[in-house]
Design a protein around this motif. Structure first.
Motif, short mmCIF file in Angstrom:
data_model
loop_
_atom_site.label_atom_id
_atom_site.label_comp_id
_atom_site.label_asym_id
_atom_site.label_seq_id
_atom_site.Cartn_x
_atom_site.Cartn_y
_atom_site.Cartn_z
N ASP A 140 -6.21 4.65 4.85
CA ASP A 140 -5.26 3.89 4.03
C ASP A 140 -3.82 4.08 4.50
OD1 ASP A 140 -4.13 6.24 2.31
OD2 ASP A 140 -6.29 6.37 2.00
N LEU B 291 -6.07 -6.90 5.65
CA LEU B 291 -5.22 -5.72 5.68
C LEU B 291 -4.27 -5.84 6.85
CD1 LEU B 291 -7.96 -2.96 5.15
CD2 LEU B 291 -6.68 -4.21 3.40
N TYR C 214 -6.09 0.89 -3.54
CA TYR C 214 -5.04 0.24 -2.72
C TYR C 214 -5.48 -1.13 -2.20
CZ TYR C 214 -3.87 5.21 -2.66
OH TYR C 214 -3.63 6.52 -3.03
N THR D 6 0.00 -3.60 3.93
CA THR D 6 -0.27 -4.49 2.80
C THR D 6 -1.75 -4.84 2.78
OG1 THR D 6 0.19 -6.52 4.06
CG2 THR D 6 2.03 -5.52 2.89
N SER D 7 -2.25 -5.06 1.57
CA SER D 7 -3.63 -5.52 1.43
C SER D 7 -3.64 -6.79 0.61
CB SER D 7 -4.50 -4.44 0.77
OG SER D 7 -4.10 -4.22 -0.57
N ILE E 111 -8.24 -1.78 -0.79
CA ILE E 111 -9.10 -1.58 0.39
C ILE E 111 -10.52 -1.38 -0.12
CG2 ILE E 111 -9.53 -0.15 2.42
CD1 ILE E 111 -6.55 0.69 2.24
N GLU F 112 2.81 -5.18 -6.38
CA GLU F 112 1.45 -5.68 -6.54
C GLU F 112 1.53 -6.98 -7.32
OE1 GLU F 112 -0.11 -6.02 -9.57
OE2 GLU F 112 0.98 -4.68 -10.91
N ARG G 30 0.49 4.03 -2.96
CA ARG G 30 0.09 5.41 -2.69
C ARG G 30 1.06 6.39 -3.35
NH1 ARG G 30 0.43 7.31 2.05
NH2 ARG G 30 -1.35 8.72 1.99
N VAL H 200 0.80 -1.22 0.00
CA VAL H 200 0.00 0.00 0.00
C VAL H 200 0.84 1.28 0.00
CG1 VAL H 200 -1.79 1.31 1.23
CG2 VAL H 200 -1.99 -1.18 0.97
#
Length: 305
Positions: free
Chosen positions: A105, A121, A82, A110-111, A84, A202, A66, A62
Motif C-alpha cells: 500500500d 491504482l 485504502y 491513489t485508488s 486496495i 476520499e 494511511r 492513499v
C-alpha cells in the motif's frame, strides 16, 4: 466502503443534465475550505474511461488515508483497506500484500474502485515483482499494451505498468493503463459535483444515468479542515429547481430530532439546475465515520425517492 460491490453498487442516481447554470452554496456549519475541481480527485477521474461515469466510483488519497488510520483507527476504520481490494482481503485472512501480490500500500498514491469491483491504482510498481508474485497464484503473464497482462481462468484480470495497476471484472468498464481521450473529468456533471465537494481525500460518486429523474449525479466526499478535523459533504446535482426543492425536502427528513443527521443544514444552490448540499462532522461514532455504509444509506434512499 460506500461503493463496495453489492447493494451500494445498485444505488445509482438517475437524471438528465438540464441546460442552465449550477451553484453550490455553503452555510452548512462545516468548514467549506478546500478548492475547486483542480485537485487530486479530478486528476484521478482523468485516468478513467468516460463509460465509468455511469458507474459508482470511489476515490481514496492513499497516503492521507494511511495517516488518518494510523492516527485514529476507530474513527477511520472503514478506510483501513485504502481502496486496495487485495489488502482488504488480507485483513480477513492475514498475510503480506507485498509477498502475495508484489506491491504494498505504500507504493500506491491513489485508488479508484469502479462499478462491480474493478479498480485502478496509481503509484509506483515493480512490474517484475508483481509478475513473480502473481505467477505463484497461477496467473499467466504476457507483455501487454504498455505493461504486463496477467490472466487466470475464472479469476480477475490484472494489468500493471510502472505507474498503474488495474483489475477488471466483466460487468464493469475495462480500465486502461494509459489515460483515455474522454473521461468523467470532461463531464459537466462530474465537474460540478467535484468542485462542490472541494479538496477531498476520499469521495464516492453514485453514477450518472440518462433515463431522466430529479438527481443527475450525487457524490459524498471527505475533507480535512486546517485543525485536522474531518467532515463529509454531500453534493447532489439536480435537473431543475423544482427537483432541487424536492431533493432538499427528502434530505431534511433525515435531519430531524432522533435522526443520525439531526440539526444538519441542507442547502439549495443557485441557478436553473441547482446543487443540493449538506455537510456533517465526522466522529468516532459508528454513524459518522468516513465512508461508513450505515452512515449514507438513508441519504441515498432519500435522494432516489
Amino acid at each position: 466502503m460506500r461503493n463496495s460491490a453489492g447493494v451500494l453498487g445498485t444505488l445509482v442516481l438517475a437524471g438528465v443534465l438540464a441546460a442552465g447554470t449550477t451553484g453550490c452554496s455553503s452555510g452548512d456549519g462545516v468548514d467549506d475550505s478546500g478548492g475547486s475541481a483542480g485537485s487530486g480527485l479530478t486528476r484521478a477521474l482523468s485516468t478513467l474511461p468516460a463509460s465509468a461515469g455511469d458507474e459508482t466510483i470511489t476515490y481514496i488519497d492513499v497516503p492521507t488515508a494511511r495517516k488518518l488510520y494510523a492516527k485514529d483507527r476507530k474513527q477511520y476504520m472503514v478506510l483501513s483497506g485504502y481502496g486496495i481490494q487485495e489488502r482488504t482481503q488480507l485483513g480477513y485472512t492475514g498475510g503480506s500484500l507485498k509477498d502475495g501480490w508484489g506491491f504494498d500500500d505504500k507504493d500506491v498514491d491513489t485508488s479508484l474502485m469502479v462499478g462491480d469491483g474493478s479498480s485502478l491504482l496509481s503509484g509506483k510498481f515493480d512490474t517484475e515483482a508483481v509478475r513473480r508474485a502473481m505467477t505463484k497464484h497461477g496467473y499467466t503473464a504476457a507483455e501487454g499494451d504498455g505493461g504486463v497482462s496477467l490472466r487466470k481462468s475464472g479469476s480477475v484480470a490484472v494489468d500493471v505498468s510502472d505507474t498503474v495497476r488495474v483489475t477488471h471484472r466483466s460487468k464493469s468498464p475495462k480500465l486502461p493503463l494509459t489515460a483515455p481521450d474522454r473521461t468523467p473529468a470532461d463531464d459537466k456533471a462530474y465537474t460540478a459535483v467535484s468542485a462542490c465537494m472541494g479538496d477531498v481525500y476520499e469521495a464516492t460518486f453514485y453514477g450518472k444515468r440518462k433515463q431522466g429523474g430529479g438527481v443527475v449525479l450525487s457524490g459524498i466526499g471527505g475533507r480535512l479542515a486546517g485543525d485536522g478535523t474531518s467532515s463529509e459533504k454531500l453534493c447532489a446535482l439536480t435537473s431543475s429547481r423544482n427537483a432541487a426543492e424536492r431533493t432538499a425536502k427528502a434530505l431534511r427528513k433525515e435531519t430531524g430530532p432522533g435522526k443520525a443527521y439531526a440539526g444538519t443544514k441542507v442547502t439549495v444552490g443557485e441557478g436553473d439546475t441547482p446543487l443540493v448540499t449538506m455537510s456533517w462532522k465526522n466522529s468516532r461514532e459508528s454513524s459518522h465515520r468516513p465512508m461508513a455504509n450505515n452512515q449514507t444509506f438513508t441519504l441515498l434512499h432519500a435522494l432516489i425517492r
